[in-house]
Structure formats: structure tokens, C-alpha cells
Write an enzyme that holds these catalytic residues in place. Structure first.
Site, PDB file in Angstrom:
ATOM      1  N   HIS A 265       0.854  -1.194   0.000  1.00  0.00           N
ATOM      2  CA  HIS A 265       0.000   0.000   0.000  1.00  0.00           C
ATOM      3  C   HIS A 265       0.889   1.242   0.000  1.00  0.00           C
ATOM      4  CE1 HIS A 265      -3.628  -2.100   2.158  1.00  0.00           C
ATOM      5  NE2 HIS A 265      -3.226  -2.732   1.072  1.00  0.00           N
TER       6      HIS A 265
ATOM      7  N   TYR B  49      -8.735   4.759   8.206  1.00  0.00           N
ATOM      8  CA  TYR B  49      -8.898   5.063   9.633  1.00  0.00           C
ATOM      9  C   TYR B  49     -10.037   6.074   9.752  1.00  0.00           C
ATOM     10  CZ  TYR B  49      -4.424   2.897  10.916  1.00  0.00           C
ATOM     11  OH  TYR B  49      -3.405   2.012  11.156  1.00  0.00           O
TER      12      TYR B  49
ATOM     13  N   PRO C  97      -2.830  -1.004  19.138  1.00  0.00           N
ATOM     14  CA  PRO C  97      -2.693  -1.449  17.743  1.00  0.00           C
ATOM     15  C   PRO C  97      -2.928  -0.364  16.691  1.00  0.00           C
ATOM     16  CG  PRO C  97      -4.715  -2.310  18.718  1.00  0.00           C
ATOM     17  CD  PRO C  97      -3.974  -1.649  19.826  1.00  0.00           C
TER      18      PRO C  97
ATOM     19  N   LYS D 242       2.100  -1.447  14.975  1.00  0.00           N
ATOM     20  CA  LYS D 242       3.545  -1.520  15.191  1.00  0.00           C
ATOM     21  C   LYS D 242       4.049  -2.727  15.966  1.00  0.00           C
ATOM     22  CE  LYS D 242       4.510   2.380  13.186  1.00  0.00           C
ATOM     23  NZ  LYS D 242       4.877   2.215  11.783  1.00  0.00           N
TER      24      LYS D 242
ATOM     25  N   TYR E 111       4.518   5.935   9.898  1.00  0.00           N
ATOM     26  CA  TYR E 111       3.616   4.822   9.573  1.00  0.00           C
ATOM     27  C   TYR E 111       4.327   3.782   8.707  1.00  0.00           C
ATOM     28  CZ  TYR E 111      -0.827   2.488   8.842  1.00  0.00           C
ATOM     29  OH  TYR E 111      -1.830   1.556   8.838  1.00  0.00           O
TER      30      TYR E 111
END
Ligand SMILES: Cc1cc2nc3c(=O)[nH]c(=O)nc-3n(C[C@H](O)[C@H](O)[C@H](O)COP(=O)(O)OP(=O)(O)OC[C@H]3O[C@@H](n4cnc5c(N)ncnc54)[C@H](O)[C@@H]3O)c2cc1C
Length: 391
Positions: free
Chosen positions: A72, A201, A293, A297, A385
Site C-alpha cells: 500500500h 482510519y 494497535p 507496530k 507509519y
């Protein structure tokens, strides 16, 4: 039995450590309380940072990941009924995340270890660690009812948050830093083709929701719930209703609905111990730290810890250097705290806090607006990220 490094736990940390040590010519034995089938089917994380992907490929366990992993380049943030994309790859010089389920990472590592003649003892009972401050620490356990002892030069405690290694360190040596959040995640796996190619998200007044996937046929979805949520109160219809109420956007996007194949509640906590070492015991992965979560990570941190540990052990065996082992904790903690900060920040920005008021809500919306419109803010998010460089 005698080995150089005795490893407790065949999760991502223990398996990757054993694999890296093997490549460095260092012997190890892994002791695991569960069966091979159990660890290969355990559904947990699924987002790999660029550094984790690179390490798997460079060390010869990334062939299936390369074929089946879903790369992604971007990630979506949804609020106020609209989705906003952050182009991670463009902002970070080509770094990205790859969706590849944790149980697949585990399968690949188990296969690689066994093919290379590695030693994994499954289904051990009553494991205890001894003589940690001596030069010959020992692991005692039962296998098929027989008492066994593994003497080693070092013990790696890779036995997760509820393992036995961390509690075996004498009192007063370790300091724990902890934050428990007043919410949890209700997660489902569903047989439904993902309706977005990238993660979404969502911040919503009803609570946080996350759209994710594990394969082109399987969607992974989460919604914020209470820490003591009773799953019996959440039949599949109610889960879908709530997910759609939080995630549906003005342009009509919503998760595709399908049969639920797994459902569970995951607690949210930040936890770090310092130091991660006592005598000849080295703790790695969830045994030493837990992240909520939201930042995806946990697995990645486990991998970065054992990379540092394997290099330190290699230096010890190849050139008698003990300095890298002495620096293990400090070196790992530098990265761990940055990742803790990021995971806490993502969690704080995206969840509805019980007792929060309209001020909090507007502040969170302003933050989301900022991170999806300022190039500087997007870049900071993207580099964390996709994963900070491994130490
Ligand atoms: C229920 C759950 C759901 C999660 N979901 C997500 C998610 O959705 N997204 C995300 O990013 N992260 C998630 N995580 C976090 C991520 O999966 C972990 O960070 C990752 O598994 C850490 O790897 P590890 O090897 O350190 O520990 P683990 O994977 O926990 O491995 C530890 C191993 O040690 C074994 N063990 C424990 N005690 C003993 C003993 N006494 N003797 C021998 N063996 C022992 C265990 O059976 C296990 O195989 C989740 C974690 C959990 C627990």
C-alpha cells in the site's frame, strides 16, 4: 541439551531471532508452549513496515511475501463524512506498508527454520528460567511429561506479554511504564472482498473504526468498544450496522459486507520496561513492550528488537565483543519510545474518550484536518507509519 542461545517463544520475535542467528552462524533452540498448528493459525497483526519487508526479503524468507503481500503506497483518514488520502510513498521516497498476515510471517519463518535444520520444540510445559546472572543460564521445562533442561550462553525472552521471562527478573531491576486506555477494539475477519485497496482510519462521534484487509478475499475491520465489551451482545448484524454507521462516507463508500469468520476484543495499552536485559536474559518483542494497535507496530517492533539482538550476539561470538550486548536495551529503547509516541498519538487523535467534550472533538477534527492538508504534517505521519529506519 546445550545450545548457544535458548529462545523462549515461537512468535515473530523468537522465530526471526533464530533465523537471523542461524544466518550469522550462531546456534539456537526455540521452546514454545503451543503447537505448530496453533501458532500458524493465530490471527493477530497484518501490517508490515518497509524495514520488516526489506529484512524478510534480504534474509531469504520474503518470497511468498513478495508474491502475496499487498503493498500500500497510501493510507486514508476519514472524518466529517469524507475520506482523505495520504500518499506515503511519494512523501517518503518510496517507502510503503505491506499487508501480510502475522500467521503467514510465522509460517514462513517456521518453514525456513525447519528446512535449515533448526530446532523448535513445540508444546513444552512448565517452563522456567534459572541462573540468569551466571555465564550458564538454564531453561527447565517438561516435554511429553518428561523434565528437560536446556543450558545456554544466553536466553532470549520472546514469550510475549504474558510470558514467564519478564516476571523472572528479580524485583527492583526493571521499571515499567504503562498507560491503559479506557476503550478496546472489537475486531472481525470477514469473507468479503475489500472495498478499498488501502486502509481507512475513521474518526466518528460514535467512536473509532478501522477498515483493513488480510487478502484480496478477506476484510479485517475494527470498531472502538468498551474494554469489558460482551461479544454475546454483538451478533454479526449489529457489528455490520455499527461499522457502516461509522464508516459510510458522503460519496457512498462503505465496507463490503460478508460472512464473519472470526470475532474478538483486543485491549489497548502502552507498556515499556527499562532495561530490557538482566544478566544473560534479553527480552524482546511483546515481552518487553506493548503498543496500542492503532499504529500497527507490535509485530514490527518485535522484529526490530531481534535484529539489534542478533547483531550483538553475532559480534559476541565472532569477535568476543560484549559492548553491543551491553547497549542492547538503550539501542532498542530509543526506537521503541518513538514508536510508542506515534502509537499513543494516533490512538489519542482517533478515538472518542469517555468523558470527552465538544472541545476535545473539535481539537481532534482540527488535528485530522491538519494532518491531511499540511505536507509537513503528512510527511511526519507517513515516515512513522511506513516505519522509522531500523537502528
Ligand atoms: C490478541 C492479539 C491481537 C493482536 N492484534 C494486532 C493487530 O490487529 N494489529 C497489530 O498491529 N498488532 C496486533 N497485535 C500485536 C502483535 O501481534 C504482537 O505485537 C506480536 O505478536 C509480537 O510478537 P512477539 O513474538 O513478541 O510475541 P507473541 O507473538 O506473543 O509470541 C510469543 C510466543 O511465546 C509463547 N509463549 C508464551 N509463554 C510461553 C511459555 N511460558 N513457554 C513457552 N512459550 C511461551 C506464545 O505461545 C507465543 O507463541 C495483537 C496481539 C495480540 C495478543
Amino acid at each position: 541439551m546445550r545450545t548457544q542461545v535458548g529462545i523462549v517463544g515461537a512468535g515473530p520475535a523468537g522465530l526471526m531471532l533464530s533465523h537471523l542467528l542461524h544466518l550469522a552462524g550462531v546456534e539456537s533452540v526455540i521452546l514454545e508452549c503451543r503447537s505448530r498448528q496453533y501458532i500458524e493459525e493465530r490471527v493477530r497483526a497484518g501490517v508490515l513496515e518497509q524495514g520488516t519487508v526489506d529484512l524478510m526479503i534480504e534474509t531469504g524468507v520474503g518470497e511468498r511475501l513478495r508474491r502475496e503481500g499487498l503493498r500500500h503506497d497510501g493510507v486514508w483518514f476519514s472524518f466529517g463524512g469524507r475520506r482523505h488520502r495520504i500518499n506515503m510513498a511519494e512523501l517518503t521516497g518510496g517507502r510503503a506498508i505491506t499487508v501480510y498476515a502475522q500467521q503467514e510471517v510465522v509460517k514462513d519463518l517456521v518453514e525456513a527454520r525447519l528446512t535449515a535444520g533448526g530446532h523448535i520444540v513445540f508444546e513444552v510445559d512448565e517452563l522456567t528460567v534459572h541462573d540468569l546472572d551466571s555465564k550458564l543460564p538454564k531453561i527447565r521445562y517438561h516435554k511429553d511429561g518428561e523434565a528437560e533442561e536446556l543450558a545456554c550462553d544466553f536466553i532470549a525472552g520472546c514469550d510475549g506479554f504474558h510470558g514467564v521471562c519478564r516476571p523472572s527478573v528479580p524485583e527492583g531491576v526493571i521499571t515499567a511504564y504503562e498507560r491503559v486506555y479506557p476503550f478496546a477494539w472489537l475486531g472481525i475477519l470477514a469473507e468479503a472482498a475489500p472495498s478499498s485497496e488501502e486502509l481507512v482510519y475513521t474518526y466518528h462521534p460514535r467512536g473509532f473504526a478501522l477498515f483493513s484487509m488480510r487478502s484480496p478475499q478477506v476484510t479485517r475491520l475494527y470498531l472502538q468498544c468498551t474494554p469489558d465489551e460482551d461479544l454475546m451482545q454483538w451478533p454479526d448484524d449489529r457489528v455490520w450496522e455499527e461499522l457502516c454507521a461509522r464508516m459510510r462516507t458522503e460519496d457512498g463508500w462503505a465496507p463490503a459486507v460478508g460472512p464473519v469468520i472470526q470475532k474478538g476484543v483486543t485491549g489497548m495499552r502502552s507498556f515499556v520496561i527499562e532495561p530490557m536485559q538482566y544478566g544473560r536474559l534479553f527480552l524482546a518483542g511483546d515481552a518487553a513492550h506493548i503498543v496500542p494497535p492503532t499504529g500497527a507496530k507490535g509485530l514490527n517492533l518485535a522484529v526490530s528488537d531481534v535484529r539489534v539482538l542478533s547483531q550483538a550476539l553475532e559480534a559476541f561470538y565472532k569477535s568476543g565483543r560484549g559492548d553491543l550486548l551491553d547497549q542492547y536495551s538503550a539501542k532498542c529503547l530509543r526506537r521503541i519510545w518513538k514508536v510508542q509516541r506515534f502509537s499513543w498519538w494516533m490512538t489519542s487523535m482517533l478515538h472518542v474518550f469517555p468523558g470527552g467534550d465538544a472541545f476535545d472533538q473539535r481539537r481532534q477534527l482540527a488535528e485530522l484536518d491538519y494532518i491531511t492538508s499540511s505536507r509537513a504534517a503528512m510527511t511526519a505521519l507517513a515516515e512513522n507509519y511506513a516505519g522509522l529506519p531500523l537502528e
